[in-house]
Write a protein that holds these residues in place. Structure first.
Motif, PDB file in Angstrom:
ATOM      1  N   SER A 250       0.682  -1.101  -0.182  1.00  0.00           N
ATOM      2  CA  SER A 250       0.044  -0.004   0.047  1.00  0.00           C
ATOM      3  C   SER A 250       1.097   1.306   0.003  1.00  0.00           C
ATOM      4  O   SER A 250       0.422   2.270  -0.724  1.00  0.00           O
ATOM      5  CB  SER A 250      -0.888   0.154   1.233  1.00  0.00           C
ATOM      6  OG  SER A 250      -1.749  -1.112   1.260  1.00  0.00           O
ATOM      7  N   GLU A 251       1.850   1.426   0.957  1.00  0.00           N
ATOM      8  CA  GLU A 251       3.037   2.398   0.841  1.00  0.00           C
ATOM      9  C   GLU A 251       3.440   2.556  -0.791  1.00  0.00           C
ATOM     10  O   GLU A 251       3.684   3.929  -1.216  1.00  0.00           O
ATOM     11  CB  GLU A 251       4.095   2.021   1.628  1.00  0.00           C
ATOM     12  CG  GLU A 251       3.699   2.235   3.180  1.00  0.00           C
ATOM     13  CD  GLU A 251       5.078   2.064   4.142  1.00  0.00           C
ATOM     14  OE1 GLU A 251       4.735   2.459   5.143  1.00  0.00           O
ATOM     15  OE2 GLU A 251       5.726   1.351   3.777  1.00  0.00           O
ATOM     16  N   LYS A 252       3.783   1.652  -1.455  1.00  0.00           N
ATOM     17  CA  LYS A 252       4.378   1.713  -2.723  1.00  0.00           C
ATOM     18  C   LYS A 252       3.192   2.251  -3.659  1.00  0.00           C
ATOM     19  O   LYS A 252       3.570   3.328  -4.565  1.00  0.00           O
ATOM     20  CB  LYS A 252       4.720   0.424  -3.419  1.00  0.00           C
ATOM     21  CG  LYS A 252       5.967  -0.204  -2.514  1.00  0.00           C
ATOM     22  CD  LYS A 252       6.559  -1.461  -3.367  1.00  0.00           C
ATOM     23  CE  LYS A 252       7.500  -2.044  -2.653  1.00  0.00           C
ATOM     24  NZ  LYS A 252       8.140  -3.399  -3.027  1.00  0.00           N
ATOM     25  N   VAL A 253       2.038   1.929  -3.482  1.00  0.00           N
ATOM     26  CA  VAL A 253       1.108   2.611  -4.410  1.00  0.00           C
ATOM     27  C   VAL A 253       0.704   3.970  -3.986  1.00  0.00           C
ATOM     28  O   VAL A 253       0.544   4.748  -4.848  1.00  0.00           O
ATOM     29  CB  VAL A 253      -0.162   1.650  -4.073  1.00  0.00           C
ATOM     30  CG1 VAL A 253      -1.474   2.360  -4.680  1.00  0.00           C
ATOM     31  CG2 VAL A 253      -0.306   0.261  -4.533  1.00  0.00           C
ATOM     32  N   LEU A 254       0.790   4.244  -2.690  1.00  0.00           N
ATOM     33  CA  LEU A 254       0.597   5.592  -2.199  1.00  0.00           C
ATOM     34  C   LEU A 254       1.685   6.373  -2.824  1.00  0.00           C
ATOM     35  O   LEU A 254       1.745   7.836  -3.148  1.00  0.00           O
ATOM     36  CB  LEU A 254       0.711   5.493  -0.707  1.00  0.00           C
ATOM     37  CG  LEU A 254       0.315   7.158  -0.088  1.00  0.00           C
ATOM     38  CD1 LEU A 254      -1.253   7.604  -0.605  1.00  0.00           C
ATOM     39  CD2 LEU A 254       0.472   7.067   1.347  1.00  0.00           C
ATOM     40  N   GLU A 255       3.123   5.973  -3.097  1.00  0.00           N
ATOM     41  CA  GLU A 255       4.087   6.578  -3.437  1.00  0.00           C
ATOM     42  C   GLU A 255       3.977   7.104  -4.922  1.00  0.00           C
ATOM     43  O   GLU A 255       4.166   8.089  -5.517  1.00  0.00           O
ATOM     44  CB  GLU A 255       5.322   5.957  -3.160  1.00  0.00           C
ATOM     45  CG  GLU A 255       5.914   5.966  -2.062  1.00  0.00           C
ATOM     46  CD  GLU A 255       7.026   5.401  -1.891  1.00  0.00           C
ATOM     47  OE1 GLU A 255       7.411   4.746  -2.683  1.00  0.00           O
ATOM     48  OE2 GLU A 255       7.787   4.926  -0.423  1.00  0.00           O
TER      49      GLU A 255
ATOM     50  N   GLU B 206       1.013   7.346  -6.526  1.00  0.00           N
ATOM     51  CA  GLU B 206      -0.171   8.083  -6.722  1.00  0.00           C
ATOM     52  C   GLU B 206       0.262   9.488  -6.180  1.00  0.00           C
ATOM     53  O   GLU B 206      -0.108  10.475  -6.886  1.00  0.00           O
ATOM     54  CB  GLU B 206      -1.402   7.883  -5.559  1.00  0.00           C
ATOM     55  CG  GLU B 206      -2.030   6.644  -5.950  1.00  0.00           C
ATOM     56  CD  GLU B 206      -3.071   6.190  -5.133  1.00  0.00           C
ATOM     57  OE1 GLU B 206      -3.155   6.883  -4.024  1.00  0.00           O
ATOM     58  OE2 GLU B 206      -3.975   5.268  -5.315  1.00  0.00           O
ATOM     59  N   ALA B 207       1.451   9.858  -5.230  1.00  0.00           N
ATOM     60  CA  ALA B 207       1.608  10.955  -5.060  1.00  0.00           C
ATOM     61  C   ALA B 207       2.862  11.722  -6.001  1.00  0.00           C
ATOM     62  O   ALA B 207       2.663  12.876  -6.190  1.00  0.00           O
ATOM     63  CB  ALA B 207       2.608  10.851  -3.620  1.00  0.00           C
ATOM     64  N   ALA B 208       3.276  10.862  -6.662  1.00  0.00           N
ATOM     65  CA  ALA B 208       4.066  11.153  -7.898  1.00  0.00           C
ATOM     66  C   ALA B 208       3.235  11.511  -9.026  1.00  0.00           C
ATOM     67  O   ALA B 208       3.738  12.617  -9.812  1.00  0.00           O
ATOM     68  CB  ALA B 208       5.255  10.185  -8.295  1.00  0.00           C
ATOM     69  N   THR B 209       2.207  11.384  -9.238  1.00  0.00           N
ATOM     70  CA  THR B 209       1.387  11.607 -10.366  1.00  0.00           C
ATOM     71  C   THR B 209       0.238  12.522 -10.174  1.00  0.00           C
ATOM     72  O   THR B 209      -0.541  13.201 -11.196  1.00  0.00           O
ATOM     73  CB  THR B 209       0.593  10.253 -10.895  1.00  0.00           C
ATOM     74  OG1 THR B 209      -0.034   9.650  -9.963  1.00  0.00           O
ATOM     75  CG2 THR B 209       1.642   9.294 -11.298  1.00  0.00           C
ATOM     76  N   ARG B 210       0.080  13.012  -8.817  1.00  0.00           N
ATOM     77  CA  ARG B 210      -0.977  14.014  -8.341  1.00  0.00           C
ATOM     78  C   ARG B 210      -0.414  15.112  -7.827  1.00  0.00           C
ATOM     79  O   ARG B 210       0.450  15.097  -7.169  1.00  0.00           O
ATOM     80  CB  ARG B 210      -1.904  13.361  -7.418  1.00  0.00           C
ATOM     81  CG  ARG B 210      -3.079  12.175  -7.942  1.00  0.00           C
ATOM     82  CD  ARG B 210      -3.820  11.720  -6.986  1.00  0.00           C
ATOM     83  NE  ARG B 210      -4.489  10.480  -7.263  1.00  0.00           N
ATOM     84  CZ  ARG B 210      -5.695   9.899  -6.490  1.00  0.00           C
ATOM     85  NH1 ARG B 210      -5.843  10.345  -5.370  1.00  0.00           N
ATOM     86  NH2 ARG B 210      -6.202   8.995  -7.070  1.00  0.00           N
TER      87      ARG B 210
END
Length: 451
Positions: free
Chosen positions: A321-326, A328-332
């Protein structure tokens, strides 16, 4: 010729003796007639029942009827009598308290007088009364639970096992249909039933009680304190049965206790109960040996294995989940506050996962160390016995055997990492446990994190 001194011990049956026996028979017959006069008048009882104006008189007549059955020993019409008893409970709420107490007294005395059918009817009548009570009748509800507990205790202690099981089944049906708020009185019944069923080795009744206890503990009305107290009493009951060497009853108790803990998913409760079980296992090892203690507490060993795998799976999910969040943070470019909150939630979940892994490994390490001290052995001997007993339980099941080897190797590595001064001296004897290695780099890194 007969000796003169023996003739004094002979007694001829005289007219006086005949008259005396006749008077005794007449007295017995008169008592029987007087007792029959006290028999319940079903026609009158039904009339009073339908009238609704004679609640107190009806309760008094039902009391007299109960005493008649106790004195006469007759059970043939007991079912008909108890049917009127239950209908009175439904139609005359002003005498609920009197009737529930009557049923409790009559049920206990019936079992003591070897009238189990009447005793069982009384236990079922109490449950019928409890169904009628509402939240405002809290005090009377507790009284009803107390009376029911007295009846069930008397049933099993007078060795009426079949009737005891029937009453327990009736209690289960009561819970399934009412789903009332759980009170201290109801929890007290369950705690008592767990012990008396195991104490009398009533395995079928014990299975019903364990399932009922699991269902009750999941109810929303059970608070954390009540749940914790009950779980600890459950654990203590299993330990008492383990002292007697009764494997089937002990494992039944522990199996359902672990299933209950697993369904609740309360980390604090799980840690408290499993630490308590570990203490009981240490004491059992001292009384018998580690092998016997392992077999008696085997369900808890399986649950420890489940907890460790559960903790590792939770930790891996958090990392994903942390990797997915990273990403998402890079693309938003927006929504930073929501991402921070999500990251905080993931950190909390990661700590919980690591906390569970740490607890399982530390609890096992401390248990092995305590058993070694109590048995005056080295710790490597406890680990070797532990693995040998566990693998023998999974003979022919390679997947399970690998999981056990992985568990024991993680336990040993944690011991080696947290207590190097002791483990280094004994590590050469751990070859059978550590080879062949089942641990990956992820496992070793995880052990470093929790050490």
């Amino acid at each position: 010729m007969e000796k003169p001194e023996n003739s004094i011990f002979k007694k001829g049956y005289t007219e006086f003796d005949q008259r005396l026996d006749q008077e005794l028979e007449e007295e017995k017959e008169e008592r029987r007639r007087q007792l029959l006069l006290q028999a319940p008048d079903f026609k009158l009882l039904n009339q009073m029942l339908e009238s609704g104006e004679y609640s107190q008189d009806l309760a008094s007549k039902l009391k007299d009827g109960g005493l008649y059955y106790l004195r006469s020993g007759e059970e043939e019409s007991a079912e008909r009598f108890m049917s009127i008893f239950r209908k009175t409970l439904e139609l005359h709420p002003t005498v609920w308290e009197d009737l529930i107490k009557q049923a409790g007294f009559l049920g206990c005395m019936a079992f003591k007088r070897d009238m189990p059918r009447l005793g069982r009817y009384c236990g079922e009548a109490i449950l019928s009364g409890l169904r009628l009570l509402g939240p405002e009748d809290r005090e009377l509800t507790e009284e009803g639970y107390l009376q029911f507990k007295n009846v069930t205790d008397t049933a099993v202690r007078t060795r009426n096992e079949w009737d005891f099981r029937e009453i327990v089944t009736a209690l289960q049906k009561y819970w399934e249909t009412s789903k009332a708020a759980v009170t201290t009185g109801f929890v007290s019944i369950l705690s008592d039933l767990l012990f008396v069923a195991a104490d009398r080795r009533q395995i079928n009744a014990l299975k019903i009680i364990c399932r009922l206890s699991r269902s009750v503990m999941r109810h929303d009305s059970v608070d954390r304190v009540m749940r914790q107290q009950f779980a600890m009493e459950w654990s203590n009951t299993a330990a008492q049965i383990a002292q007697r060497g009764w494997a089937a009853e002990c494992q039944m108790l522990l199996k359902h206790l672990c299933l209950c803990l697993g369904s609740l998913r309360d980390d604090v409760l799980i840690k408290k109960v499993m630490a308590d079980v570990s203490l009981h296992m240490q004491i059992q090892s001292k009384w018998d040996n580690f092998e016997t203690a392992f077999r008696l507490f085997y369900p808890c060993q399986l649950f420890s294995l489940v907890l460790l795998r559960w903790g590792m799976n939770r930790y891996n999910r958090v990392l994903l989940s942390e990797k997915v969040l990273e990403v998402e943070a890079a693309t938003r470019d927006s929504g930073m506050l929501g991402q921070v909150e999500r990251k905080m939630e993931l950190l909390e979940e990661k700590e919980k996962a690591l906390g569970m892994i740490r607890f399982v490994l530390r609890n096992g390490r401390d248990m092995a160390a305590a058993c070694a001290r109590l048995l005056m052995k080295d710790e490597w001997e406890i680990y070797a016995t532990w693995q040998r007993e566990w693998l023998s339980a999974f003979s022919g099941k390679e997947k399970r055997r690998k999981q056990v080897q992985q568990f024991m190797q993680m336990m040993a590595e944690y011991w080696h990492s947290t207590q190097p001064s002791r483990s280094n001296k004994q590590w050469e004897f751990m070859t059978d446990i550590m080879n062949p290695s089942c641990l990956s780099d992820k496992h070793l890194n995880l052990i470093k994190l929790v050490s």
